[in-house]
Design an enzyme around this catalytic site. Sequence first.
Site, mmCIF file in Angstrom:
data_model
loop_
_atom_site.group_PDB
_atom_site.id
_atom_site.type_symbol
_atom_site.label_atom_id
_atom_site.label_comp_id
_atom_site.label_asym_id
_atom_site.label_seq_id
_atom_site.Cartn_x
_atom_site.Cartn_y
_atom_site.Cartn_z
ATOM 1 N N GLU A 73 16.483 -32.530 -33.564
ATOM 2 C CA GLU A 73 17.496 -31.609 -33.046
ATOM 3 C C GLU A 73 17.728 -31.852 -31.561
ATOM 4 O OE1 GLU A 73 18.316 -26.826 -33.065
ATOM 5 O OE2 GLU A 73 16.383 -27.553 -32.333
ATOM 6 N N TRP A 95 20.421 -26.149 -39.015
ATOM 7 C CA TRP A 95 21.743 -25.642 -38.649
ATOM 8 C C TRP A 95 22.661 -25.442 -39.858
ATOM 9 C CZ3 TRP A 95 23.691 -23.696 -34.259
ATOM 10 C CH2 TRP A 95 22.957 -23.869 -33.084
ATOM 11 N N TYR A 137 25.650 -26.401 -28.187
ATOM 12 C CA TYR A 137 24.824 -26.965 -27.123
ATOM 13 C C TYR A 137 25.231 -28.371 -26.666
ATOM 14 C CZ TYR A 137 21.648 -23.141 -28.362
ATOM 15 O OH TYR A 137 21.111 -21.902 -28.606
ATOM 16 N N CYS A 189 21.447 -19.483 -27.509
ATOM 17 C CA CYS A 189 20.291 -18.611 -27.283
ATOM 18 C C CYS A 189 19.460 -19.156 -26.126
ATOM 19 C CB CYS A 189 19.448 -18.510 -28.545
ATOM 20 S SG CYS A 189 20.295 -17.723 -29.930
ATOM 21 N N ARG A 209 18.390 -15.896 -23.796
ATOM 22 C CA ARG A 209 18.926 -14.538 -23.874
ATOM 23 C C ARG A 209 18.395 -13.832 -25.116
ATOM 24 N NH1 ARG A 209 22.481 -13.825 -27.969
ATOM 25 N NH2 ARG A 209 23.255 -15.750 -28.906
ATOM 26 N N ASP A 212 14.172 -15.495 -31.451
ATOM 27 C CA ASP A 212 13.570 -15.224 -32.757
ATOM 28 C C ASP A 212 12.142 -15.763 -32.675
ATOM 29 O OD1 ASP A 212 12.632 -15.472 -35.361
ATOM 30 O OD2 ASP A 212 14.364 -16.589 -36.104
#
Length: 307
Positions: A73, A95, A137, A189, A209, A212
């Site tokens: 990733e 994803w 991203y 995130c 921000r 999980d």
Amino acid sequence: MALPLRPPVTAVNHPEGQYLDLLRLILESGDDRQDRTGVGARSIFGAMMRFDLGRGFPLITTKRVFWKSCFREMLWFLTGGTNIRPLVAEGVHIWTDWPLKAYREATGEAIDRDAFERRIVEDEAFAARWGELGPVYGKQWRRWTGPDGREHDQIAGLIDGIRRNPASRRLLFHAWNVAEIDRMALPPCHMVYQFHVSRGRLSCLLYQRSADVLLGLPFNLAGASLLTHMLAQQCDLEPGELVWSGGDVHLYHNHLEQARLQLGREPRPFPRLNLLRRPDDIDGYRIEDLEVVGYDPHPHIKAEVAV
């Protein structure tokens, strides 16, 4: 309920204890709240951890983390890619749930994930239509679009800055492009990465921000640590610290029992990351260049992603 001033200290003198303390703090003192996923989460606001990358690679050991998926990733982010097809072709599924949900809602077809991913890999036109995540991203890191239409490669600029002006307080990149958030499958995130050079070592501060903690955070810690190692190598530095900071830090309600299970396990020694070669530039790294040595985790803990 008032939050304690600090999380309880684990009985284990191990850097992973910070992560376990965070799990415990959320379970014992978090605020139960509904969220956009409909699953619900138990949340606290504001947390920090520090890991010395010179003393071990912070790959969580109290459950198995599939580090090759995580590393693939990160390498995909660095390509500037925004389509899941190359990830799926390498067996990376992290994803897939977002475009799969969009496809089901748009077509009404009750396709399962395996069948959807086969179509993504086998049908280029289908992947172009349904595998796209929007300007997530990779787009922001490598092709941030300014108001004048020019694209900005934040990673190339960061490397140049580390080499030319290592004492700068502007060694950072981020992904929260307000003008494009509504076109993203998921707003970023892990938003801001800032770097600091001291005594020949490169450190990274990552701000999230939203975190999980059961599923996402172990990947985020490993991905940021890998990136720091690669940037350090490219800039003739040693890896320093990873400093992680989170805003809304949460456990989804369908992860609470798994978190309790994980808290019953003792951390094992962190592994070591070896970069097996030095490519000419940051774009040259491949999964074969990355070696994790000494990773001996507890068994995997299964949990569902909240989409």
